[in-house]
Motif scaffolding. Structure first.
Motif, PDB file in Angstrom:
ATOM      1  N   THR A 100       0.833  -1.205   0.000  1.00 36.11           N
ATOM      2  CA  THR A 100       0.000   0.000   0.000  1.00 36.11           C
ATOM      3  C   THR A 100       0.864   1.250   0.000  1.00 36.11           C
ATOM      4  OG1 THR A 100      -1.819  -1.117   1.128  1.00 36.11           O
ATOM      5  CG2 THR A 100      -1.750   1.274   1.289  1.00 36.11           C
ATOM      6  N   ASP A 101       1.862   1.286   0.889  1.00 37.36           N
ATOM      7  CA  ASP A 101       2.747   2.453   0.947  1.00 37.36           C
ATOM      8  C   ASP A 101       3.547   2.631  -0.340  1.00 37.36           C
ATOM      9  OD1 ASP A 101       1.870   3.108   3.486  1.00 37.36           O
ATOM     10  OD2 ASP A 101       3.486   2.013   4.492  1.00 37.36           O
ATOM     11  N   ALA A 102       4.022   1.525  -0.910  1.00 38.40           N
ATOM     12  CA  ALA A 102       4.810   1.599  -2.143  1.00 38.40           C
ATOM     13  C   ALA A 102       3.961   2.113  -3.309  1.00 38.40           C
ATOM     14  CB  ALA A 102       5.400   0.232  -2.476  1.00 38.40           C
ATOM     15  N   VAL A 103       2.760   1.566  -3.466  1.00 37.38           N
ATOM     16  CA  VAL A 103       1.882   2.000  -4.561  1.00 37.38           C
ATOM     17  C   VAL A 103       1.458   3.447  -4.356  1.00 37.38           C
ATOM     18  CG1 VAL A 103      -0.384   1.628  -5.629  1.00 37.38           C
ATOM     19  CG2 VAL A 103       1.087  -0.318  -5.137  1.00 37.38           C
ATOM     20  N   ASN A 104       1.155   3.825  -3.128  1.00 36.31           N
ATOM     21  CA  ASN A 104       0.764   5.191  -2.824  1.00 36.31           C
ATOM     22  C   ASN A 104       1.891   6.161  -3.198  1.00 36.31           C
ATOM     23  OD1 ASN A 104      -0.986   7.168  -1.881  1.00 36.31           O
ATOM     24  ND2 ASN A 104      -0.339   6.949   0.235  1.00 36.31           N
ATOM     25  N   HIS A 105       3.114   5.806  -2.837  1.00 38.70           N
ATOM     26  CA  HIS A 105       4.261   6.666  -3.160  1.00 38.70           C
ATOM     27  C   HIS A 105       4.464   6.764  -4.675  1.00 38.70           C
ATOM     28  CE1 HIS A 105       7.960   8.791  -2.417  1.00 38.70           C
ATOM     29  NE2 HIS A 105       8.583   7.982  -3.257  1.00 38.70           N
ATOM     30  N   LEU A 106       4.343   5.642  -5.374  1.00 36.95           N
ATOM     31  CA  LEU A 106       4.500   5.665  -6.836  1.00 36.95           C
ATOM     32  C   LEU A 106       3.420   6.516  -7.504  1.00 36.95           C
ATOM     33  CD1 LEU A 106       5.458   1.953  -7.514  1.00 36.95           C
ATOM     34  CD2 LEU A 106       6.937   3.956  -7.725  1.00 36.95           C
ATOM     35  N   LEU A 107       2.200   6.422  -7.009  1.00 35.70           N
ATOM     36  CA  LEU A 107       1.122   7.247  -7.559  1.00 35.70           C
ATOM     37  C   LEU A 107       1.387   8.731  -7.326  1.00 35.70           C
ATOM     38  CD1 LEU A 107      -2.050   5.182  -6.606  1.00 35.70           C
ATOM     39  CD2 LEU A 107      -1.186   5.629  -8.907  1.00 35.70           C
ATOM     40  N   VAL A 108       1.906   9.082  -6.157  1.00 35.95           N
ATOM     41  CA  VAL A 108       2.203  10.480  -5.852  1.00 35.95           C
ATOM     42  C   VAL A 108       3.323  10.994  -6.762  1.00 35.95           C
ATOM     43  CG1 VAL A 108       3.142  12.032  -4.090  1.00 35.95           C
ATOM     44  CG2 VAL A 108       1.338  10.438  -3.505  1.00 35.95           C
ATOM     45  N   VAL A 109       4.365  10.190  -6.944  1.00 38.78           N
ATOM     46  CA  VAL A 109       5.473  10.602  -7.816  1.00 38.78           C
ATOM     47  C   VAL A 109       4.976  10.796  -9.249  1.00 38.78           C
ATOM     48  CG1 VAL A 109       7.649   9.845  -8.846  1.00 38.78           C
ATOM     49  CG2 VAL A 109       7.291   9.623  -6.396  1.00 38.78           C
ATOM     50  N   GLY A 110       4.177   9.861  -9.739  1.00 33.32           N
ATOM     51  CA  GLY A 110       3.618  10.007 -11.085  1.00 33.32           C
ATOM     52  C   GLY A 110       2.732  11.229 -11.210  1.00 33.32           C
ATOM     53  N   PHE A 111       1.947  11.489 -10.179  1.00 35.21           N
ATOM     54  CA  PHE A 111       1.081  12.658 -10.163  1.00 35.21           C
ATOM     55  C   PHE A 111       1.908  13.935 -10.259  1.00 35.21           C
ATOM     56  CE2 PHE A 111      -1.491  15.875  -7.993  1.00 35.21           C
ATOM     57  CZ  PHE A 111      -2.723  15.697  -8.589  1.00 35.21           C
ATOM     58  N   TYR A 112       2.982  14.005  -9.455  1.00 39.06           N
ATOM     59  CA  TYR A 112       3.870  15.171  -9.508  1.00 39.06           C
ATOM     60  C   TYR A 112       4.503  15.323 -10.888  1.00 39.06           C
ATOM     61  CZ  TYR A 112       3.948  16.272  -4.491  1.00 39.06           C
ATOM     62  OH  TYR A 112       3.622  16.672  -3.221  1.00 39.06           O
ATOM     63  N   LEU A 113       5.014  14.246 -11.435  1.00 39.28           N
ATOM     64  CA  LEU A 113       5.695  14.339 -12.731  1.00 39.28           C
ATOM     65  C   LEU A 113       4.760  14.833 -13.828  1.00 39.28           C
ATOM     66  CD1 LEU A 113       7.872  11.102 -12.667  1.00 39.28           C
ATOM     67  CD2 LEU A 113       8.660  13.466 -12.503  1.00 39.28           C
ATOM     68  N   VAL A 114       3.573  14.261 -13.895  1.00 38.78           N
ATOM     69  CA  VAL A 114       2.636  14.657 -14.949  1.00 38.78           C
ATOM     70  C   VAL A 114       2.188  16.101 -14.752  1.00 38.78           C
ATOM     71  CG1 VAL A 114       0.330  14.238 -15.895  1.00 38.78           C
ATOM     72  CG2 VAL A 114       1.865  12.325 -15.460  1.00 38.78           C
ATOM     73  N   ASN A 115       1.783  16.449 -13.550  1.00 44.01           N
ATOM     74  CA  ASN A 115       1.244  17.788 -13.325  1.00 44.01           C
ATOM     75  C   ASN A 115       2.299  18.880 -13.387  1.00 44.01           C
ATOM     76  OD1 ASN A 115      -1.707  17.628 -12.879  1.00 44.01           O
ATOM     77  ND2 ASN A 115      -1.023  16.074 -11.443  1.00 44.01           N
ATOM     78  N   LEU A 116       3.450  18.654 -12.782  1.00 44.15           N
ATOM     79  CA  LEU A 116       4.497  19.672 -12.854  1.00 44.15           C
ATOM     80  C   LEU A 116       5.058  19.789 -14.273  1.00 44.15           C
ATOM     81  CD1 LEU A 116       6.311  19.119  -9.455  1.00 44.15           C
ATOM     82  CD2 LEU A 116       4.663  20.900 -10.073  1.00 44.15           C
ATOM     83  N   GLY A 117       5.107  18.675 -14.987  1.00 44.38           N
ATOM     84  CA  GLY A 117       5.502  18.737 -16.397  1.00 44.38           C
ATOM     85  C   GLY A 117       4.524  19.568 -17.209  1.00 44.38           C
ATOM     86  N   PHE A 118       3.233  19.353 -16.956  1.00 49.53           N
ATOM     87  CA  PHE A 118       2.227  20.152 -17.653  1.00 49.53           C
ATOM     88  C   PHE A 118       2.331  21.626 -17.290  1.00 49.53           C
ATOM     89  CE2 PHE A 118      -1.911  22.213 -17.728  1.00 49.53           C
ATOM     90  CZ  PHE A 118      -2.203  22.106 -19.071  1.00 49.53           C
ATOM     91  N   VAL A 119       2.510  21.909 -16.006  1.00 50.17           N
ATOM     92  CA  VAL A 119       2.613  23.299 -15.544  1.00 50.17           C
ATOM     93  C   VAL A 119       3.773  24.004 -16.238  1.00 50.17           C
ATOM     94  CG1 VAL A 119       3.251  24.695 -13.526  1.00 50.17           C
ATOM     95  CG2 VAL A 119       1.428  23.009 -13.346  1.00 50.17           C
ATOM     96  N   THR A 120       4.916  23.350 -16.325  1.00 51.16           N
ATOM     97  CA  THR A 120       6.071  23.997 -16.951  1.00 51.16           C
ATOM     98  C   THR A 120       5.919  24.118 -18.461  1.00 51.16           C
ATOM     99  OG1 THR A 120       7.253  21.890 -16.988  1.00 51.16           O
ATOM    100  CG2 THR A 120       7.689  23.367 -15.139  1.00 51.16           C
ATOM    101  N   LEU A 121       5.321  23.130 -19.095  1.00 53.75           N
ATOM    102  CA  LEU A 121       5.098  23.235 -20.542  1.00 53.75           C
ATOM    103  C   LEU A 121       4.086  24.321 -20.882  1.00 53.75           C
ATOM    104  CD1 LEU A 121       5.022  19.524 -21.736  1.00 53.75           C
ATOM    105  CD2 LEU A 121       6.707  21.273 -22.321  1.00 53.75           C
ATOM    106  N   TYR A 122       3.121  24.525 -20.003  1.00 54.06           N
ATOM    107  CA  TYR A 122       2.060  25.490 -20.236  1.00 54.06           C
ATOM    108  C   TYR A 122       2.477  26.911 -19.849  1.00 54.06           C
ATOM    109  CZ  TYR A 122      -2.870  26.799 -20.750  1.00 54.06           C
ATOM    110  OH  TYR A 122      -4.046  27.355 -21.161  1.00 54.06           O
ATOM    111  N   LEU A 123       3.704  27.072 -19.395  1.00 49.53           N
ATOM    112  CA  LEU A 123       4.190  28.368 -18.935  1.00 49.53           C
ATOM    113  C   LEU A 123       4.393  29.353 -20.076  1.00 49.53           C
ATOM    114  CD1 LEU A 123       5.290  30.085 -16.569  1.00 49.53           C
ATOM    115  CD2 LEU A 123       7.522  29.086 -17.029  1.00 49.53           C
ATOM    116  N   GLN A 124       4.884  28.894 -21.186  1.00 47.66           N
ATOM    117  CA  GLN A 124       5.248  29.785 -22.293  1.00 47.66           C
ATOM    118  C   GLN A 124       4.029  30.506 -22.870  1.00 47.66           C
ATOM    119  OE1 GLN A 124       7.151  27.824 -25.539  1.00 47.66           O
ATOM    120  NE2 GLN A 124       7.435  29.671 -26.710  1.00 47.66           N
ATOM    121  N   ASP A 125       4.217  31.802 -23.116  1.00 42.28           N
ATOM    122  CA  ASP A 125       3.153  32.604 -23.701  1.00 42.28           C
ATOM    123  C   ASP A 125       3.799  33.697 -24.540  1.00 42.28           C
ATOM    124  OD1 ASP A 125       0.719  33.693 -24.345  1.00 42.28           O
ATOM    125  OD2 ASP A 125       0.343  34.565 -22.382  1.00 42.28           O
ATOM    126  N   ASP A 126       3.284  33.909 -25.730  1.00 43.20           N
ATOM    127  CA  ASP A 126       3.854  34.915 -26.626  1.00 43.20           C
ATOM    128  C   ASP A 126       3.258  36.303 -26.404  1.00 43.20           C
ATOM    129  OD1 ASP A 126       5.448  32.991 -27.777  1.00 43.20           O
ATOM    130  OD2 ASP A 126       4.010  32.521 -29.363  1.00 43.20           O
TER     131      ASP A 126
END
Length: 139
Positions: free
Chosen positions: A45-71
């Motif tokens: 349970t702890d291992a899966v929970n941690h993996l889900l949190v890491v994946g959540f961070y990677l996807v969301n923070l990746g999206f946040v940084t990609l969506y930063l650029q504006d012309d």
């Protein structure tokens, strides 16, 4: 200082803060659900929970940084707020969709586990009955 840079800083601070808050909330409250899905196996349970949190961070923070650029160049405070509201609204929608996706996947795992548990009898059979028509004729 350029207002576009100010908007970027505000966007990053708020987006990262929201992502961390949602991830912690989901991790804390989702652990009980995961424990049920994984039949109380605490280490798993702890291992899966941690993996889900890491994946959540990677996807969301990746999206946040990609969506930063504006012309667009932001010249007024109104334009800053409008740009921030659009960007943060999209980030919140992505966070919500990620949450719903996780809940949907975990619910599928949970249902499958419940079905597996229901197919196994709680105790072994004590005796067997003969199918109708295969025993001695009854009068």
């Amino acid at each position: 200082m350029d207002l576009t840079v100010v908007a970027y800083v505000i966007y990053l601070v708020v987006s990262i803060g929201l992502t961390v808050w949602v991830a912690r909330t989901l991790s804390r409250n989702g652990r009980v659900f995961l424990a049920d899905v994984l039949r109380g196996n605490e280490k798993l349970t702890d291992a899966v929970n941690h993996l889900l949190v890491v994946g959540f961070y990677l996807v969301n923070l990746g999206f946040v940084t990609l969506y930063l650029q504006d012309d667009a160049t932001l010249a007024t405070a109104r334009e800053v707020f409008e740009a921030l509201s659009k960007r943060l609204g999209v980030v919140l929608l992505v966070l919500g969709l990620m949450h719903l996706g996780n809940v949907f996947a975990l619910n599928k795992f949970r249902r499958r586990g419940l079905m597996d548990r229901e197919q196994t009898p709680p105790v072994p059979p004590q005796a067997y009955t003969r199918p109708a028509g295969h025993g001695p004729a009854q009068a």
